[in-house]
Design a protein around this motif. Structure first.
Motif, PDB file in Angstrom:
ATOM      1  N   THR A 146      14.976  30.648  52.140  1.00 56.57           N
ATOM      2  CA  THR A 146      14.560  30.866  53.418  1.00 56.57           C
ATOM      3  C   THR A 146      13.116  30.414  53.835  1.00 56.57           C
ATOM      4  OG1 THR A 146      13.285  32.852  52.716  1.00 56.57           O
ATOM      5  CG2 THR A 146      15.407  33.412  53.333  1.00 56.57           C
ATOM      6  N   GLY A 147      12.963  29.322  53.016  1.00 61.30           N
ATOM      7  CA  GLY A 147      11.568  28.541  53.338  1.00 61.30           C
ATOM      8  C   GLY A 147      10.357  29.355  53.232  1.00 61.30           C
ATOM      9  N   ILE A 148      10.514  30.336  52.370  1.00 55.07           N
ATOM     10  CA  ILE A 148       9.279  31.169  52.163  1.00 55.07           C
ATOM     11  C   ILE A 148       8.862  31.148  50.548  1.00 55.07           C
ATOM     12  CG2 ILE A 148       8.205  33.567  52.192  1.00 55.07           C
ATOM     13  CD1 ILE A 148      10.410  34.093  54.322  1.00 55.07           C
ATOM     14  N   GLU A 149       7.752  30.744  50.398  1.00 55.08           N
ATOM     15  CA  GLU A 149       7.370  30.496  49.071  1.00 55.08           C
ATOM     16  C   GLU A 149       6.121  31.557  48.669  1.00 55.08           C
ATOM     17  OE1 GLU A 149       5.421  26.634  47.114  1.00 55.08           O
ATOM     18  OE2 GLU A 149       3.936  27.407  48.017  1.00 55.08           O
ATOM     19  N   ILE A 150       6.257  31.957  47.514  1.00 50.26           N
ATOM     20  CA  ILE A 150       5.265  33.042  46.807  1.00 50.26           C
ATOM     21  C   ILE A 150       4.844  32.578  45.612  1.00 50.26           C
ATOM     22  CG2 ILE A 150       4.604  35.413  46.349  1.00 50.26           C
ATOM     23  CD1 ILE A 150       7.002  36.092  48.297  1.00 50.26           C
ATOM     24  N   LEU A 151       3.474  32.728  45.387  1.00 46.54           N
ATOM     25  CA  LEU A 151       2.921  32.166  44.025  1.00 46.54           C
ATOM     26  C   LEU A 151       1.647  33.160  43.749  1.00 46.54           C
ATOM     27  CD1 LEU A 151      -0.037  30.229  44.784  1.00 46.54           C
ATOM     28  CD2 LEU A 151       1.803  28.799  45.731  1.00 46.54           C
ATOM     29  N   LEU A 152       1.337  32.794  42.463  1.00 47.66           N
ATOM     30  CA  LEU A 152       0.048  33.471  41.843  1.00 47.66           C
ATOM     31  C   LEU A 152      -0.812  32.524  41.365  1.00 47.66           C
ATOM     32  CD1 LEU A 152      -1.304  36.034  40.999  1.00 47.66           C
ATOM     33  CD2 LEU A 152       0.023  35.994  38.731  1.00 47.66           C
ATOM     34  N   HIS A 153      -2.100  32.655  41.817  1.00 50.73           N
ATOM     35  CA  HIS A 153      -3.233  31.939  41.175  1.00 50.73           C
ATOM     36  C   HIS A 153      -4.010  32.543  40.310  1.00 50.73           C
ATOM     37  CE1 HIS A 153      -3.173  28.352  43.844  1.00 50.73           C
ATOM     38  NE2 HIS A 153      -2.847  29.162  44.877  1.00 50.73           N
ATOM     39  N   ASN A 154      -4.252  31.975  39.018  1.00 53.14           N
ATOM     40  CA  ASN A 154      -5.356  32.485  38.038  1.00 53.14           C
ATOM     41  C   ASN A 154      -6.390  31.471  38.484  1.00 53.14           C
ATOM     42  OD1 ASN A 154      -6.873  33.129  35.960  1.00 53.14           O
ATOM     43  ND2 ASN A 154      -5.187  33.242  34.552  1.00 53.14           N
ATOM     44  N   LEU A 155      -7.566  32.263  39.408  1.00 53.58           N
ATOM     45  CA  LEU A 155      -8.714  31.392  39.715  1.00 53.58           C
ATOM     46  C   LEU A 155      -9.715  31.561  38.677  1.00 53.58           C
ATOM     47  CD1 LEU A 155      -8.690  32.660  43.379  1.00 53.58           C
ATOM     48  CD2 LEU A 155      -7.572  30.599  42.394  1.00 53.58           C
ATOM     49  N   MET A 156      -9.574  31.902  37.653  1.00 47.94           N
ATOM     50  CA  MET A 156     -10.493  31.836  36.288  1.00 47.94           C
ATOM     51  C   MET A 156     -10.592  30.214  36.001  1.00 47.94           C
ATOM     52  SD  MET A 156     -11.806  34.611  35.570  1.00 47.94           S
ATOM     53  CE  MET A 156     -12.799  34.502  34.212  1.00 47.94           C
ATOM     54  N   ASN A 157      -9.496  29.551  36.145  1.00 44.50           N
ATOM     55  CA  ASN A 157      -9.280  28.188  36.081  1.00 44.50           C
ATOM     56  C   ASN A 157      -8.665  27.549  37.308  1.00 44.50           C
ATOM     57  OD1 ASN A 157      -9.032  25.665  35.053  1.00 44.50           O
ATOM     58  ND2 ASN A 157      -7.452  25.999  33.473  1.00 44.50           N
ATOM     59  N   PRO A 158      -9.656  27.034  38.325  1.00 45.79           N
ATOM     60  CA  PRO A 158      -9.061  26.565  39.482  1.00 45.79           C
ATOM     61  C   PRO A 158      -8.088  25.235  39.216  1.00 45.79           C
ATOM     62  CG  PRO A 158     -11.205  27.116  39.864  1.00 45.79           C
ATOM     63  CD  PRO A 158     -11.022  27.441  38.203  1.00 45.79           C
ATOM     64  N   SER A 159      -8.352  24.462  38.112  1.00 41.93           N
ATOM     65  CA  SER A 159      -7.784  23.200  38.092  1.00 41.93           C
ATOM     66  C   SER A 159      -6.370  23.396  37.595  1.00 41.93           C
ATOM     67  CB  SER A 159      -8.667  21.998  36.990  1.00 41.93           C
ATOM     68  OG  SER A 159      -8.583  22.592  35.680  1.00 41.93           O
ATOM     69  N   LEU A 240      15.999  27.640  64.037  1.00 37.75           N
ATOM     70  CA  LEU A 240      16.416  27.944  65.403  1.00 37.75           C
ATOM     71  C   LEU A 240      17.043  27.200  66.242  1.00 37.75           C
ATOM     72  CD1 LEU A 240      12.706  29.751  65.878  1.00 37.75           C
ATOM     73  CD2 LEU A 240      14.939  30.639  65.501  1.00 37.75           C
ATOM     74  N   GLN A 241      17.356  25.978  65.750  1.00 36.44           N
ATOM     75  CA  GLN A 241      17.859  24.868  66.696  1.00 36.44           C
ATOM     76  C   GLN A 241      19.486  24.630  66.156  1.00 36.44           C
ATOM     77  OE1 GLN A 241      16.432  23.768  69.151  1.00 36.44           O
ATOM     78  NE2 GLN A 241      14.494  24.784  68.688  1.00 36.44           N
ATOM     79  N   LYS A 242      19.907  25.106  65.113  1.00 26.74           N
ATOM     80  CA  LYS A 242      21.221  24.909  64.573  1.00 26.74           C
ATOM     81  C   LYS A 242      21.920  26.000  64.332  1.00 26.74           C
ATOM     82  CE  LYS A 242      19.481  20.318  62.907  1.00 26.74           C
ATOM     83  NZ  LYS A 242      19.395  19.693  61.672  1.00 26.74           N
ATOM     84  N   ARG A 243      23.147  26.461  64.979  1.00 29.85           N
ATOM     85  CA  ARG A 243      23.694  27.665  64.872  1.00 29.85           C
ATOM     86  C   ARG A 243      24.145  28.009  63.168  1.00 29.85           C
ATOM     87  NH1 ARG A 243      26.020  31.698  67.539  1.00 29.85           N
ATOM     88  NH2 ARG A 243      27.757  32.969  66.493  1.00 29.85           N
ATOM     89  N   ASP A 244      24.523  26.962  62.519  1.00 29.34           N
ATOM     90  CA  ASP A 244      24.975  27.041  61.381  1.00 29.34           C
ATOM     91  C   ASP A 244      23.819  27.320  60.281  1.00 29.34           C
ATOM     92  OD1 ASP A 244      23.914  24.371  61.582  1.00 29.34           O
ATOM     93  OD2 ASP A 244      25.093  23.710  60.057  1.00 29.34           O
ATOM     94  N   LYS A 245      22.700  26.673  60.656  1.00 32.48           N
ATOM     95  CA  LYS A 245      21.523  26.895  60.076  1.00 32.48           C
ATOM     96  C   LYS A 245      20.862  28.316  60.216  1.00 32.48           C
ATOM     97  CE  LYS A 245      20.520  23.187  57.703  1.00 32.48           C
ATOM     98  NZ  LYS A 245      20.663  22.974  56.176  1.00 32.48           N
ATOM     99  N   LEU A 246      20.948  28.704  61.429  1.00 29.98           N
ATOM    100  CA  LEU A 246      20.746  30.169  61.690  1.00 29.98           C
ATOM    101  C   LEU A 246      21.479  31.283  60.898  1.00 29.98           C
ATOM    102  CD1 LEU A 246      18.593  31.950  63.483  1.00 29.98           C
ATOM    103  CD2 LEU A 246      20.527  32.100  65.228  1.00 29.98           C
TER     104      LEU A 246
END
Length: 285
Positions: A146-159, A240-246
């Motif tokens: 669906t074009g929706i990404e979800i992620l988890l950062h462990n910010l104890m190590n930003p690199s 939103l522009q293509k019926r088949d994609k919608l």
């Protein structure tokens, strides 16, 4: 006889009062001492120090700085800060400092590691974030394709902060990749009491709607974040522009893996559903 009792009573009352007052003062002093001791142990977060061992490169990505790391090791051997020192150890282990430090510096680091019980740090934080990894994985799988990404950062190590990601094809990121200046940004927003909710990011010709949810721990401060990124151009230009994609988008959006018999409706909505109400905006039932 009555006189003797009155005398004894007159003596006992102030004695008991003094004992009670002394016990209260002792208890008060004890708890105040414990509070001060706890506050001292809490210390500051590592990124509040000038020698925080990450600095942004020319692309604004954080890079581990061994020089600042060495300065921090020497500082915390002389100045106790339970929180910041343990954060430093966590970062050091994740960045393989044992193979980067010279022999005398390595001995100093090992001393720091022992003093602040370094062996417990990584496992403790990984275990704490484990449930968040499950949340990210399951939410991400709910929004496949669906074009929706979800992620988890462990910010104890930003690199190398990304420890879980679903639908990573949206941004092209993978587990083990880092973040930009997310730590500093979230710190500033916390001070201003601002949420990082529903913000727009434009990168070249790409456009995203994003939400970042910080994760805090009492012992470590900011340690992680859950991020949701929606590919706005994909929604606008394709869906939103293509019926088949919608149609494809909403098939993916409404797709299920199983069918169960459970009630998630309130009492009134449950009764209306059994009378023919089909969705939350239908008001003629």
């Amino acid at each position: 006889m009555f006189l003797e009792i009155d005398v004894e009573h007159s003596v006992l009352v102030p004695v008991i009062s003094e004992v009670v007052v002394s016990l209260l003062l002792f208890a008060g002093g004890y708890f105040i001492g414990k509070y001060r001791e706890k506050a001292k142990l809490r210390g500051k977060d590592l990124d509040e120090y000038d020698f925080y061992p990450f600095e942004p490169d020319q692309n604004n990505f954080p890079q581990f700085n061994l020089k600042d790391f060495r300065l921090a090791v020497h500082y915390f051997l002389k100045n106790k800060d339970h929180t910041a020192a343990r954060q430093l150890i966590f970062i050091g282990e994740q960045n393989n400092v044992r193979n980067q430090l010279e022999s005398p510096e390595l001995k100093q680091y090992e001393k720091l590691y022992h003093v602040y019980q370094g062996s417990k740090i990584e496992d403790d934080n990984n275990a704490f974030l484990e449930n968040y990894k499950v949340i990210v994985r399951l939410l991400g799988q709910t929004f496949k394709n669906t074009g929706i990404e979800i992620l988890l950062h462990n910010l104890m190590n930003p690199s190398r902060s990304i420890v879980e990601i679903e639908n990573g094809e949206v941004t092209g990121r993978k587990i083990g990749m880092g973040t930009t200046m997310l730590v500093l940004d979230l710190k500033k927003r916390k001070e201003r009491k601002e949420d990082k909710l529903n913000y727009e990011l434009s990168i070249g010709d790409r456009k995203f709607k994003c939400t970042t949810i910080p994760i805090y721990r009492n012992d470590y401060g900011l340690i992680g974040a859950i991020c949701i990124n929606i590919d706005v151009n994909y929604i606008n230009d394709e869906v939103l522009q293509k019926r088949d994609k919608l149609e494809e988008f909403f098939r993916n959006f409404c797709a299920t893996d199983m069918k169960l018999q459970e009630n998630i409706l309130g009492k009134d909505e449950f009764e209306k559903a059994n009378k023919g109400k089909k969705h939350w905006q239908q008001h003629d039932i």
